[in-house]
Enzyme design. Structure first.
Site, PDB file in Angstrom:
ATOM      1  N   LYS A  94     -16.215  19.001  -0.633  1.00 34.11           N
ATOM      2  CA  LYS A  94     -14.813  18.754  -0.963  1.00 34.11           C
ATOM      3  C   LYS A  94     -14.700  17.294  -1.391  1.00 34.11           C
ATOM      4  O   LYS A  94     -15.425  16.437  -0.887  1.00 34.11           O
ATOM      5  CB  LYS A  94     -13.910  19.055   0.238  1.00 34.11           C
ATOM      6  CG  LYS A  94     -14.005  18.052   1.354  1.00 34.11           C
ATOM      7  CD  LYS A  94     -12.975  18.331   2.427  1.00 34.11           C
ATOM      8  CE  LYS A  94     -13.088  17.251   3.497  1.00 34.11           C
ATOM      9  NZ  LYS A  94     -12.531  17.609   4.766  1.00 34.11           N
ATOM     10  N   ASP A 120       0.868  -1.151   0.000  1.00 38.08           N
ATOM     11  CA  ASP A 120       0.000   0.000   0.000  1.00 38.08           C
ATOM     12  C   ASP A 120       0.917   1.215   0.000  1.00 38.08           C
ATOM     13  O   ASP A 120       2.107   1.094   0.302  1.00 38.08           O
ATOM     14  CB  ASP A 120      -0.843  -0.067   1.274  1.00 38.08           C
ATOM     15  CG  ASP A 120      -1.675   1.166   1.437  1.00 38.08           C
ATOM     16  OD1 ASP A 120      -2.215   1.631   0.436  1.00 38.08           O
ATOM     17  OD2 ASP A 120      -1.774   1.651   2.580  1.00 38.08           O
ATOM     18  N   LYS A 121       0.412   2.373  -0.361  1.00 33.86           N
ATOM     19  CA  LYS A 121       1.302   3.525  -0.344  1.00 33.86           C
ATOM     20  C   LYS A 121       1.141   4.342   0.929  1.00 33.86           C
ATOM     21  O   LYS A 121       2.059   4.454   1.724  1.00 33.86           O
ATOM     22  CB  LYS A 121       1.044   4.415  -1.558  1.00 33.86           C
ATOM     23  CG  LYS A 121       2.039   5.545  -1.684  1.00 33.86           C
ATOM     24  CD  LYS A 121       1.699   6.484  -2.798  1.00 33.86           C
ATOM     25  CE  LYS A 121       0.652   7.484  -2.387  1.00 33.86           C
ATOM     26  NZ  LYS A 121       1.093   8.466  -1.425  1.00 33.86           N
ATOM     27  N   ASP A 137      -6.620  -2.268   3.257  1.00 32.15           N
ATOM     28  CA  ASP A 137      -5.619  -3.269   2.868  1.00 32.15           C
ATOM     29  C   ASP A 137      -5.948  -4.646   3.424  1.00 32.15           C
ATOM     30  O   ASP A 137      -5.245  -5.606   3.150  1.00 32.15           O
ATOM     31  CB  ASP A 137      -4.239  -2.855   3.383  1.00 32.15           C
ATOM     32  CG  ASP A 137      -3.859  -1.480   2.893  1.00 32.15           C
ATOM     33  OD1 ASP A 137      -4.071  -1.223   1.708  1.00 32.15           O
ATOM     34  OD2 ASP A 137      -3.377  -0.672   3.700  1.00 32.15           O
ATOM     35  N   ARG A 165      -1.166  14.907  -2.032  1.00 36.44           N
ATOM     36  CA  ARG A 165      -2.540  14.414  -2.108  1.00 36.44           C
ATOM     37  C   ARG A 165      -3.454  15.605  -2.299  1.00 36.44           C
ATOM     38  O   ARG A 165      -3.389  16.567  -1.545  1.00 36.44           O
ATOM     39  CB  ARG A 165      -2.907  13.695  -0.808  1.00 36.44           C
ATOM     40  CG  ARG A 165      -2.097  12.461  -0.570  1.00 36.44           C
ATOM     41  CD  ARG A 165      -2.132  12.104   0.890  1.00 36.44           C
ATOM     42  NE  ARG A 165      -3.426  11.589   1.314  1.00 36.44           N
ATOM     43  CZ  ARG A 165      -3.760  10.309   1.249  1.00 36.44           C
ATOM     44  NH1 ARG A 165      -2.906   9.436   0.773  1.00 36.44           N
ATOM     45  NH2 ARG A 165      -4.926   9.897   1.663  1.00 36.44           N
ATOM     46  N   GLU A 205      -8.151  15.058   6.821  1.00 37.16           N
ATOM     47  CA  GLU A 205      -9.167  15.976   7.304  1.00 37.16           C
ATOM     48  C   GLU A 205      -8.615  16.837   8.422  1.00 37.16           C
ATOM     49  O   GLU A 205      -8.819  18.040   8.474  1.00 37.16           O
ATOM     50  CB  GLU A 205     -10.365  15.171   7.806  1.00 37.16           C
ATOM     51  CG  GLU A 205     -11.604  15.600   7.131  1.00 37.16           C
ATOM     52  CD  GLU A 205     -12.816  14.807   7.573  1.00 37.16           C
ATOM     53  OE1 GLU A 205     -12.728  14.033   8.541  1.00 37.16           O
ATOM     54  OE2 GLU A 205     -13.844  14.993   6.942  1.00 37.16           O
ATOM     55  N   THR A 254      -2.242   1.461  -4.800  1.00 39.80           N
ATOM     56  CA  THR A 254      -2.669   2.595  -4.000  1.00 39.80           C
ATOM     57  C   THR A 254      -3.980   3.161  -4.503  1.00 39.80           C
ATOM     58  O   THR A 254      -4.331   3.018  -5.674  1.00 39.80           O
ATOM     59  CB  THR A 254      -1.583   3.688  -3.997  1.00 39.80           C
ATOM     60  OG1 THR A 254      -2.102   4.830  -3.353  1.00 39.80           O
ATOM     61  CG2 THR A 254      -1.159   4.036  -5.397  1.00 39.80           C
ATOM     62  N   GLY A 255      -4.665   3.796  -3.618  1.00 43.46           N
ATOM     63  CA  GLY A 255      -5.905   4.453  -3.996  1.00 43.46           C
ATOM     64  C   GLY A 255      -5.667   5.864  -4.496  1.00 43.46           C
ATOM     65  O   GLY A 255      -6.588   6.545  -4.931  1.00 43.46           O
ATOM     66  N   ASP A 256      -4.407   6.292  -4.478  1.00 42.92           N
ATOM     67  CA  ASP A 256      -4.094   7.671  -4.845  1.00 42.92           C
ATOM     68  C   ASP A 256      -4.195   7.924  -6.333  1.00 42.92           C
ATOM     69  O   ASP A 256      -4.312   7.009  -7.131  1.00 42.92           O
ATOM     70  CB  ASP A 256      -2.662   7.991  -4.406  1.00 42.92           C
ATOM     71  CG  ASP A 256      -2.646   8.493  -2.990  1.00 42.92           C
ATOM     72  OD1 ASP A 256      -3.647   9.113  -2.597  1.00 42.92           O
ATOM     73  OD2 ASP A 256      -1.655   8.242  -2.298  1.00 42.92           O
TER      74      ASP A 256
END
Lengths: 369, 1165
Positions: free
Chosen positions: B581, B416-417, B826, B615, B517, B695-697
Site C-alpha cells: 500500500k 502544516d496541514k 515540522d 487522504r 494505519e 503540507t505533504g499531502d
C-alpha cells in the site's frame, strides 16, 4: 471630565459550552485558575487623553499658575535688596590698594571703607550677606576635601583625618584641624556697618552673628571635640595653612560660637551649588524703638580686607536684604510662573481651535467591528 | 529503587577506551571493561594500551546535565555572567571608581545595582541547576540489574544489563535476549520521540542460547558500530561472535529513555552510555533565538555607549579649558591633586570620571527588567484559560520566555496541514475496490444526506462499535464473497506495523504509529478481517470468523522516499504474496501493464476523493513464486548485511520486488478540520498576516482543505497552480508555468508591479516545482509571485523544503515568520522560523519539544498573536521608550552641571539617590506598566484585527521613536537643571539662609526628577490596575521615606562621613520656594508632552486610540448608565461652551449623540 471607566468584563462565555464533559471526570485538570489577575482581567482605570480632559487641564494650569506668578512677582518686588561690590578692581574703588597689596602671608590686615546710600528704609529683620563670584565651591575635589567625622568632634578623626583632606591634612606631624581645602579657604573678611547720622556721626549698626546656620548643622553635624576647654581639646593640631588663628580662637568671646561650632565657619562649610553664591553673614534684628531697621540715608561699610580673590578673577559683594514668606528677592520665579501659565492658557486656546477645525472624530465612526 | 531478583556476579570490569582522535567507528566487547576501542587505523591496539593511556577517556553512564556544584558555583557562575558585555563594563567602571583621582562616585553606586543584577541572575541559575542536580541524582541513582547490582551511573559500556517490564532503559542497549518468544520485546518511546504506541524490537537473531543468564556471563561478542550520533531511527553495526558476523540494525536497539512494555525481562549489552546515548545526543542546545527588539536594543546600547564617550570627550575638553583658564589660577584655594601637574592630564582623568557618572545612560537594569517583563508575559500565556483545551487537558505553554514581543510582529505564518489545521483523527470514509466506489459522504456532507450508519455487530462479533461507514453495498459484497473485496481487506489486515493488545477475548486495542494505519486496520476489522496478533514471523488474523495464521516473510518498510510499504506473507496454503500500500503516485507507476483500465477508473476515484479533501492510498498485490522469493530473499539478505550504503542497497532490493503489481483499489481517509480553523485563518488574514500552508499531502487534498478553511475562495480572480511531476520536466514546466501566468486572463505583472496589484490571487505549488523554485535563479521571482498572492499552498513538500521556504521568506522579506506544526516533519520548519509553535496533538511531542510555544488547537493561534503578542509588543515598546527616557533625564543633568562646576565631574545628586534611582525609585512603576499595560481589551483586538498592524510595521519602537525618547529625556534634564538653577541661585529660605547650597540644590533636583518621571509614567500607563497604583504611589512614597531616613540624624551619628546630607530633607522640603520650583519644572516638562500627545491623538489617531475611546464611551454607557448622562452632558457642555466661542454649532454634539445611540443600541440589542 476623564473619559474613563472601571471595566468589569463578565466571565468568558466562550468556554462554558465546550467544558461540559471531561473537566469533572479527570482527576487533575490543568485548567488555569480563573482569577482576574491570571486572566488579565484586573479592574483597571483607563484614562484617555481627550479634548474633554486635556483642554481643561491646560486652562486649569494656566488659571492656577498666572495668579501664583503675579503673587510671587508682587511679593518679590516688595522685598528691598541692596548690593555693593567691594572687590576693588578699579583704581578709584576704595579697596583697590588692599586688593592689590594683599597676600596670604602678610601679617597686618588691610582695611578699607565703602560708602553707600540706601534710598528706601529697610523694615523688619534685615539680612546681611557676602557674595563671591567665580569661586568654585562646587568643584568635586573641593567638595570632598573635608572630614565630617573630624568636624563632628570625633577624637580619632581629629588626630587622623581622612585622606580626602589632602593636601591640607597635615603639616609635618601635626594634623590640621579643621582639615581640607574648604576649611582652609574660610572667608575671613570682616564687615562692619555704620549708619551715618544726619549729623555726620557714625552709628554702628548692631550685627547679630548667631542664627545664621542650619539648625541641624549647628546642633548635630558640627561638634567640638571633647576636652576641658577648647585649646586642650585641639591640642596637638595645627591651624589650617591660610588661617591667622587656630580654630578655637574663631570667637573667643562666646564659647558657644567657637571652634567647630562657630557659625561663620559652619556657613562656609555648607558648600554652594554654583560658582556665584552668597552666604548669610549677619542678621540685623528689627529694633523695637525705631520704625525701620535700616532707615534710608548714608551708610559706611568698614571692611577688614583679608580674603584675596583677584588672583582668580573673583568678586566680593556685600548684600543687604529684607525677607518675606518666600525668602529673598526672586523675581524669576514670579515671571516664570506667569509665563508658563500664559503659555498653557494660550496652548489650550490653540489646541481648542485645532480640535474644532481639524476634528477627525467623524472618521472614527467607521471603525471595524 | 527497583527490586533486584538475583544478583549476577561478574568479575571482569569493563572499560571503554576512546581515542581522542576523530572516531570512525566504535568497538565494544561484552563483559570486558578493559577492552580497548580505537579507530580502525590503529586496530592492533591491545599492546599499545599504555601508550594510549593518557589520551583515553573512561566512559561511564553517569549523566551530568548540571553545570555547577557547591564549590564551583560562585566562580563559574560569576565567570559566565561576566562574559556578558554589560556586566564586564560595569566591573570595569567599578575598578575605575577605586582610583581616587578618578572616582567621582563612591564604589557602592555601581556595586549595589551590579550586585543586585548579578545575584538575581545567580539565584535563577542556582535554582535551575538545583533542579538539574535533583533530576540527575534521581536518574543516576536508579538501580539497574547489571550482572552485578549497580546504580545507573556506574553502568559501563560493555556491561550486560537486565531489564524488567515497565523499567526505563538505562543506556543504549543491544538487545541480546528476551523472555518473550522469538526474542521480541516491546517498548514505548514516548520520552524519545513522543510516540505513545508500543513498538517492537527484536534481539539479535543468532545467539539463541543466550537466553540463559549463565551463558550471558561468558558471552564475549564484539560489536563494531557507528560512533555516537543523534539519529533516533538509525543504527548500523555488526556483531562478531564465534567467528561469525551478525548485522545489527535499529530493530535490535533499545535506546535510553524507552520504557519496556509487555515483556517480562530482557538482556542488553550497553553500546553507548551516558552522554553518548542517542537521547543525550539529541538534547543538544537548541538554536538561541533573539527577537528583533533584542537586536535593536543591542544596537541602541552601542549607540548610547558612543554617545557616552562623546559626552565624556566634550566634558574633558571643557575640563582642559577650565583648568587652564580658571583652575590654574584658583590653585591657591584648590591645588591640583599630586599626580596632576597640567591641565591635559586633569582632562584625561576627568574623562574617566565622567564616564563613571554618566554610565547610568547605559542602563544596567535594562536587560534584567526586560527578562522579568518577558517572564511575566510568558506566565500570562500559560495562565490563559481561553487557550486551554479541555478535551486534551492541555494549557498553552510558552516554552521560550524570550520571544514574546515578536509574537506581535508576525507577518508570515507557515502552517502544516495534518494535525494542525485538521484534527488528525482519521476515519475510513470511502474506498474504491476493483473500480467500484463505495462510501458516501464525508462528515461535511453527512448532515445533508442522511444515510444509515452500518451496523456491523450481527455480522462480526469482533467489530468496533465506534466505526462508522455509510454504504451497505460494501458489506454486501464482502458477505457474498467478492474476491477483490476479500483481498482488499486482507491486505489492510496484513500490511501494516500496528501492534495489537488483546486484554480479554475479543477486546482488541490497536496501537498504531500513524493514525492512518490505525484507521485502515480498524476498517478491515469491522469488515470481518480482524488482525489479532503478530510475532516477528507470523501474523494471526480472524477472517470472517476463521482464524488464519500467515507466516510473515518480510516487511518492506515505509519511508518518506519510498512512500509505500509492503509485506510478503505466505498463507496457510503455502502461496507467497506481496501486499503493498502506498501513495498513488509511486504505486500506480509500478503496476502490471494489464491494469491500465482499472488504473484509469481508480485514478478518477482517487482524484475525486482528493478533491473531497480525503487522504488517499492505493493498494496492490503481487503473487510471488517460490523461486523468485528464494532469489530475492538472498539478495535482500546480502543487502541487509552490507556495512556501507546498507539503506540504499535495501531500497534497491525492495524496488526489485515491488514491480508488476496488480491493483486492488484505493482507500480514502477523512481527516476532519479542527474547530475554528477557517475563522482563525480569516482573522489572521484580516490582520495582514499571510498564512502559507505547507503540507505533504496531495495537491487536490491540499486545495480542498484550502477551500474548506477559506484560504482559497471563489472570489479569487485566479488560483495559479504550478505542478511539474518530475524533476526533468520541471525545467521546462517552470518556465511554462511562468508563461502561463503571463498569458492568463489576469496576467501576473512583472516583479516591480507586484506591490500594487489589486485582485486576489491564490498560488498552489507542489514539491517538485518548489524544489525548482527554491533554486537561486528562481528564488526572487518565486518570493515576489508568492507574496503577491493572498493564499499560498505548497503541497507534497518534504520537511527540508518546509524549512527552506521559511528561510527564503526570512531572507528576502525581512519579515517575522511563525511556523506551526505538530509532527516530527515540522521540526525543521519550527526551528528555522523566528517563532516556532507546536501543536500538542496526536503525532507525539517532537514538534512541541522543538517549539517556542505550544498549545492544543490551531485556533488558539489567533489569541496568541492578536492578544498576547500584540500586548507584549506594545508593553515592551512602551517600557523601552520610558526606560531610555528616564535614564537620560536622570543622567544628562550631570552634563549641564559640568559647565558650572569646572567640569570636575561633581554629581548633581546625593550618591545614595544615584544608587537607588534605577533600582528602587523608578523601577517598579515601569515594570508594572511593562507587565500589565493594555491599550484595548482582548476581545477588541480580536474583533478588530487591524490593530495588529503597528507591530508588523514596527511602529511603536524603532530608531525614530528612540530618538524622540532621548530628545524628551534631554529636554527634561535641561529643565530639571536650569529651573532650580535660575530659581535657587538667588533664593533664600524664609529664615534668610540662602538656598543655593549644594545639598539643597541636589535634593530639589532629585525630588523634581522623581516627580517628573512619575508623572510621565502616569501619562504612559494606559491601564491602571491596583498594582500600578500601588507601585506608582508607593515609589513616590518610598522616595520621600528613604530620603528622610537617609538625611536623618540617627544615620549621621553612626556614619557621619556617608550620611553627611543630615537635615537636608527637612530643611529643603519645608521651603515653599522649593515646591514652587518643583511644580514649575514639572509643568514645563509635562505640558509640551501633553500637548503633543493630544495633537497626535486628535489629528492622527491610531486605530487603537479610536477603539479605546469608543470602548470607554460604550463601557461608560453599559456599566454606568445612571451616571452616563451626567458624564456625556458635561462633555457636551464643555465642548459646546468653547465651541460656541468660535463657531455657531459644533459637530461634536451630533457625533457624540450618534455614538451614544450606536453604543446604546449595541448595548440593548
Amino acid at each position: 471630565m476623564m473619559a474613563s471607566s472601571y471595566n468589569a468584563k463578565d466571565e468568558d462565555g466562550h468556554h462554558s459550552g465546550s467544558v461540559s464533559h471531561g473537566g469533572a471526570g479527570t482527576a487533575k485538570s490543568k485548567k488555569p485558575d480563573n482569577t482576574a489577575f491570571k486572566q488579565q482581567r484586573l479592574p483597571a482605570w483607563q484614562p484617555i487623553l481627550t479634548a474633554g480632559t486635556v483642554l481643561p487641564a491646560f486652562f486649569v494650569i494656566g488659571l492656577i499658575f498666572i495668579p501664583i506668578g503675579i503673587g510671587l512677582y508682587v511679593t518679590s518686588n516688595n522685598i528691598k535688596e541692596f548690593e555693593i561690590d567691594y572687590t576693588g578692581v578699579n583704581v578709584d574703588s576704595p579697596c583697590y590698594t588692599c586688593a592689590n597689596n594683599f597676600s596670604w602671608n602678610s601679617t597686618t590686615s588691610c582695611s578699607c571703607t565703602v560708602n553707600f546710600t540706601l534710598e528706601q528704609p529697610f523694615e523688619n529683620n534685615v539680612y546681611m550677606y557676602y557674595g563671591l563670584s567665580n569661586f568654585y565651591q562646587n568643584h568635586r575635589r573641593y567638595v570632598k576635601s573635608r572630614d565630617d567625622r573630624q568636624l563632628n568632634g570625633d577624637a580619632t578623626a581629629l588626630k587622623d583625618p581622612s585622606n580626602d583632606c589632602e593636601p591640607y591634612r597635615k603639616i609635618g606631624v601635626e594634623t590640621i584641624a579643621p582639615c581640607g581645602a574648604i576649611a582652609n579657604s574660610l572667608f575671613n573678611d570682616s564687615l562692619e556697618l555704620y549708619y551715618v547720622e544726619p549729623s555726620g556721626a557714625l552709628n554702628a549698626v548692631p550685627l547679630a552673628k548667631k542664627g545664621i546656620a542650619w539648625w541641624t548643622d549647628r546642633n548635630v553635624k558640627f561638634r567640638n571635640p571633647a576636652g576641658v576647654d577648647l585649646p586642650t581639646a585641639f591640642k596637638g593640631t595645627a591651624k589650617p595653612v591660610n588661617w591667622r588663628k587656630p580654630v578655637y580662637e574663631l570667637d573667643p568671646s562666646d564659647p558657644d560660637n567657637n571652634g567647630f561650632i562657630n557659625e561663620d565657619f559652619i556657613v562656609w562649610m555648607r558648600t554652594a551649588a554654583l560658582p556665584t553664591f552668597r552666604k548669610l553673614y549677619r542678621i540685623i534684628h528689627k529694633n523695637q524703638s525705631s520704625t525701620s531697621t535700616l532707615p534710608s540715608g548714608r551708610y559706611v561699610l568698614n571692611i577688614t580686607y583679608n580674603y584675596p580673590v583677584l588672583s582668580f578673577d573673583g568678586r566680593k559683594r556685600m548684600i543687604l536684604s529684607t525677607i518675606s514668606w518666600m525668602g529673598g528677592k526672586n523675581p524669576f520665579l514670579g515671571i516664570a510662573y506667569i509665563t508658563v501659565g500664559s503659555i498653557c492658557f494660550f496652548l489650550g486656546v490653540v489646541l481648542l481651535i485645532i480640535h474644532h477645525k481639524y476634528d477627525t472624530r467623524s472618521n472614527s465612526a467607521d471603525i471595524p467591528n | 529503587c527497583d527490586p533486584v531478583y538475583f544478583t549476577f556476579v561478574c568479575t571482569s570490569f569493563i572499560h571503554l577506551w576512546l581515542c581522542v582522535s576523530a572516531e570512525e567507528e566504535r568497538k565494544v566487547k561484552a563483559n570486558d571493561r578493559d577492552y580497548v576501542c580505537v579507530p580502525k587505523s590503529h586496530f592492533c591496539c591491545i599492546p599499545m594500551n599504555f601508550i594510549f593511556f593518557s589520551l583515553i577517556l573512561v566512559q561511564s553512564n553517569c549523566i551530568m546535565t548540571s553545570k555547577y556544584n557547591m564549590l564551583t558555583f560562585l566562580p563559574v557562575n560569576l565567570f559566565e555572567q561576566f562574559q556578558e558585555v554589560a556586566n564586564t563594563y560595569f566591573l570595569f567602571l567599578l575598578i575605575l571608581q577605586l582610583i581616587p583621582q578618578i572616582s567621582s562616585l563612591s564604589w557602592f553606586t555601581t556595586i549595589v545595582p551590579l550586585a543586585l543584577v548579578l545575584s538575581i541572575t545567580a539565584v535563577k541559575d542556582a535554582t535551575d541547576d538545583y533542579f538539574r542536580h535533583r533530576s540527575d541524582n534521581q536518574v543516576n541513582n536508579h538501580q539497574s540489574q547489571v550482572l552485578i547490582r549497580e546504580r545507573w551511573m556506574n553502568v559501563r559500556v560493555g556491561d550486560i544489563i537486565k531489564l524488567e517490564n515497565n523499567q526505563s532503559v538505562v543506556a543504549d542497549l543491544l538487545l541480546l535476549s528476551s523472555s518473550e518468544p522469538h526474542g521480541l520485546c516491546y517498548i514505548e518511546t514516548a520520552e524519545l520521540d513522543g510516540e505513545t504506541n508500543v513498538k517492537v524490537r527484536q534481539s539479535v537473531s543468532v545467539p539463541a542460547e543466550l537466553g540463559d543468564p549463565n551463558n550471558l556471563a561468558t558471552f564475549n561478542g564484539e560489536v563494531v558500530c557507528e560512533p555516537p550520533n543523534n539519529k533516533l531511527d538509525r543504527f548500523c553495526g555488526t556483531l562478531y561472535w564465534r567467528d561469525k558476523k551478525y548485522p545489527l540494525t535499529n530493530q535490535n536497539m533499545l535506546l535510553r529513555g524507552c520504557v519496556l512494555r509487555n515483556t517480562e525481562a530482557c538482556y542488553g549489552l550497553v553500546i553507548f552510555a551516558g552522554p553518548d546515548t542517542k537521547l543525550m545526543q539529541n538534547s543538544g542546545r537548541t538554536k538561541f533565538k533573539r527577537t528583533s527588539i533584542d537586536r535593536l536594543m543591542n544596537t541602541l546600547v552601542l549607540w548610547i555607549f558612543g554617545f557616552l564617550v562623546c559626552m565624556g570627550v566634550i566634558l574633558a575638553v571643557g575640563n582642559a579649558v577650565w583648568e587652564k583658564e580658571v583652575g590654574s589660577l584658583f590653585q591657591s584655594y584648590l591645588p591640583w591633586d599630586p599626580p596632576v601637574d597640567n591641565f591635559l592630564f586633569s582632562a584625561f582623568l576627568s574623562f574617566w570620571s565622567y564616564v563613571i557618572i554618566l554610565n547610568t545612560v547605559v542602563p544596567i537594569s535594562l536587560y534584567v527588567s526586560v527578562e522579568v517583563i518577558r517572564l511575566g508575559h510568558s506566565y500570562f500565556i500559560n495562565w490563559d484559560r481561553q487557550m486551554f483545551c479541555s478535551q486534551c487537558n492541555t494549557a498553552a505553554e510558552a516554552r521560550t520566555t524570550t520571544l514574546n514581543e515578536e509574537l506581535g510582529q508576525v507577518e508570515y505564518v507557515f502552517s502544516d496541514k495534518t494535525g494542525t489545521l485538521t484534527q488528525n483523527i482519521m476515519s475510513f470514509n470511502k474506498c474504491s475496490i476493483n473500480g467500484q466506489a463505495y462510501g458516501k459522504g464525508t462528515s461535511r456532507e453527512k448532515n445533508t444526506e442522511r444515510s444509515k450508519r452500518l451496523d456491523f455487530t450481527p455480522f462480526n462479533p469482533l467489530a468496533n462499535p465506534d466505526f462508522c461507514f455509510y454504504d451497505e453495498k460494501l458489506l454486501e459484497s464482502v458477505k457474498v464473497g467478492d474476491w477483490h473485496s476479500h483481498e482488499y481487506f486482507r491486505l489492510l489486515s496484513l500490511c501494516h506495523t500496528v501492534m495489537s493488545e488483546e486484554k480479554s477475548e475479543g477486546e482488541l486495542v490497536y496501537k498504531a504509529q500513524s493514525p492512518d494505519e490505525g484507521a485502515l486496520v480498524k476498517a478491515a476489522r469491522n469488515f470481518g478481517f480482524v488482525f489479532r496478533s503478530r510475532t516477528p514471523g507470523t501474523i494471526t488474523t480472524t477472517e470472517l470468523g476463521r482464524t488464519v495464521t500467515y507466516s510473515l516473510l518480510a516487511i518492506l518498510d515505509f519511508n518518506n522516499i519510498r512512500k509505500r510499504m509492503s509485506v510478503i506473507v505466505r498463507n496457510p496454503a503455502g502461496r507467497i504474496r506481496l501486499y503493498c500500500k502506498g501513495a498513488d503516485t509511486v504505486l500506480l507507476e509500478r503496476l502490471h501493464p494489464c491494469n491500465q483500465e482499472l488504473m484509469t477508473i481508480t485514478s478518477d476515484h482517487l482524484n475525486e476523493y482528493a478533491a473531497d479533501g480525503l487522504r488517499t492510498l492505493a493498494l496492490a498485490y503481487r503473487d510471488v513464486s517460490e523461486e523468485e522469493w528464494e532469489v530475492w530473499s538472498e539478495s535482500h539478505r546480502s543487502a541487509d548485511k552490507a556495512v556501507d550504503c546498507r539503506e540504499d542497497r535495501l531500497a534497491a532490493a525492495y524496488d526489485k520486488i515491488e514491480q508488476d503489481m496488480m491493483l486492488l483499489g484505493a482507500t480514502a481517509i477523512e481527516d476532519k478540520l479542527q474547530e475554528g480553523v477557517s475563522e482563525t485563518i480569516a482573522l489572521l488574514s484580516l490582520a495582514n498576516i499571510k498564512v502559507w500552508v505547507l503540507t505533504g499531502d496531495k495537491q487536490e487534498t491540499a486545495v480542498n482543505i484550502g477551500y474548506s478553511c477559506k484560504m482559497l475562495t471563489d472570489d479569487m480572480m485566479e488560483v495559479f497552480t504550478i505542478s511539474g511531476r518530475t524533476v526533468q520536466r520541471q525545467e521546462g514546466d517552470g518556465v511554462a508555468g511562468d508563461d502561463q501566468l503571463q498569458g492568463s486572463p489576469c496576467p501576473l505583472p512583472p516583479t516591480y508591479l507586484m506591490d500594487n496589484i489589486s485582485g486576489e490571487f491564490g498560488l498552489i505549488i507542489n514539491g517538485h516545482s518548489l524544489a525548482h523554485a527554491l533554486e537561486a535563479d528562481m528564488e526572487v521571482e518565486f518570493v515576489s509571485t508568492a507574496c503577491a498572492c493572498k493564499a499560498v499552498i505548497c503541497c507534497r513538500v518534504t520537511p527540508l523544503q518546509k524549512a527552506q521556504v521559511v528561510e527564503l521568506i526570512k531572507k528576502h522579506k525581512k519579515a517575522v515568520t511563525l511556523a506551526i506544526g505538530d509532527g516530527a516533519n515540522d521540526v525543521s520548519m519550527i526551528k528555522s522560523a523566528h517563532i516556532g509553535v507546536g501543536i500538542s496533538g496526536q503525532e507525539g511531542i517532537q514538534a512541541v519539544l522543538a517549539s517556542d510555544y505550544s498549545f492544543a488547537q490551531f485556533r488558539f493561534l489567533q489569541r496568541l498573536l492578536l492578544v498576547h503578542g500584540r500586548w507584549s509588543y506594545l508593553r515592551m515598546c512602551r517600557f523601552l521608550c520610558y526606560f531610555f527616557y528616564k535614564n537620560f533625564a536622570f543622567t544628562m543633568v550631570h552634563f549641564w552641571f559640568g559647565f558650572f562646576c569646572g567640569f570636575s565631574a561633581q554629581t548633581v545628586y546625593d550618591q545614595f539617590f544615584i544608587t537607588l534611582y534605577n533600582i528602587v525609585y523608578t523601577s517598579l512603576p515601569v515594570l508594572a506598566m511593562g507587565i500589565f499595560d493594555q491599550d484595548v481589551p482582548d476581545h477588541r483586538s480580536l474583533e478588530c484585527p487591524k490593530l495588529y498592524e503597528p507591530g508588523q510595521l514596527n511602529l511603536l519602537f524603532n530608531k525614530k521613536e528612540f530618538f524622540i525618547c532621548i530628545a524628551q529625556g534631554i529636554y527634561t534634564s535641561v529643565v530639571l537643571f536650569f529651573m532650580p538653577y535660575a530659581v535657587l541661585s538667588n533664593a533664600t529660605q524664609s529664615t534668610g539662609v540662602p538656598l543655593a547650597d549644594y545639598q539643597t540644590f541636589a535634593a530639589t533636583t532629585a525630588t523634581a526628577l522623581v516627580i517628573v518621571v512619575s508623572v510621565q509614567i502616569a501619562l504612559d500607563t494606559g491601564f491602571w490596575t491596583v498594582i500600578n497604583h500601588v507601585f506608582v504611589w508607593g515609589s513616590l512614597g518610598l522616595y520621600f521615606t528613604i530620603m528622610l531616613a537617609l538625611h536623618s540624624q540617627t544615620l549621621f551619628r553612626i556614619f557621619p562621613k556617608q550620611f553627611h546630607f543630615v537635615g537636608c530633607a527637612q530643611s529643603t522640603l519645608l521651603q515653599p520656594v522649593v515646591w514652587l520650583t518643583i511644580a514649575l519644572a514639572t509643568a514645563i516638562c509635562i505640558v509640551p508632552v501633553l500637548a503633543f500627545r493630544f495633537l497626535k491623538l486628535d489629528l492622527k489617531p491610531q486605530l487603537s486610540d479610536t477603539v479605546r475611546t469608543h470602548l470607554c464611551v460604550s463601557v461608560a454607557i453599559t456599566t454606568v448608565i445612571p451616571r452616563y448622562f451626567a458624564v456625556c452632558l458635561s462633555i457636551h457642555d464643555f465642548a459646546d461652551f468653547f465651541g460656541a466661542l468660535f463657531k455657531g454649532n459644533s459637530p461634536i454634539r451630533s457625533i457624540f449623540l450618534c455614538e451614544i445611540l450606536r453604543n446604546s443600541c449595541f448595548f440593548f440589542s
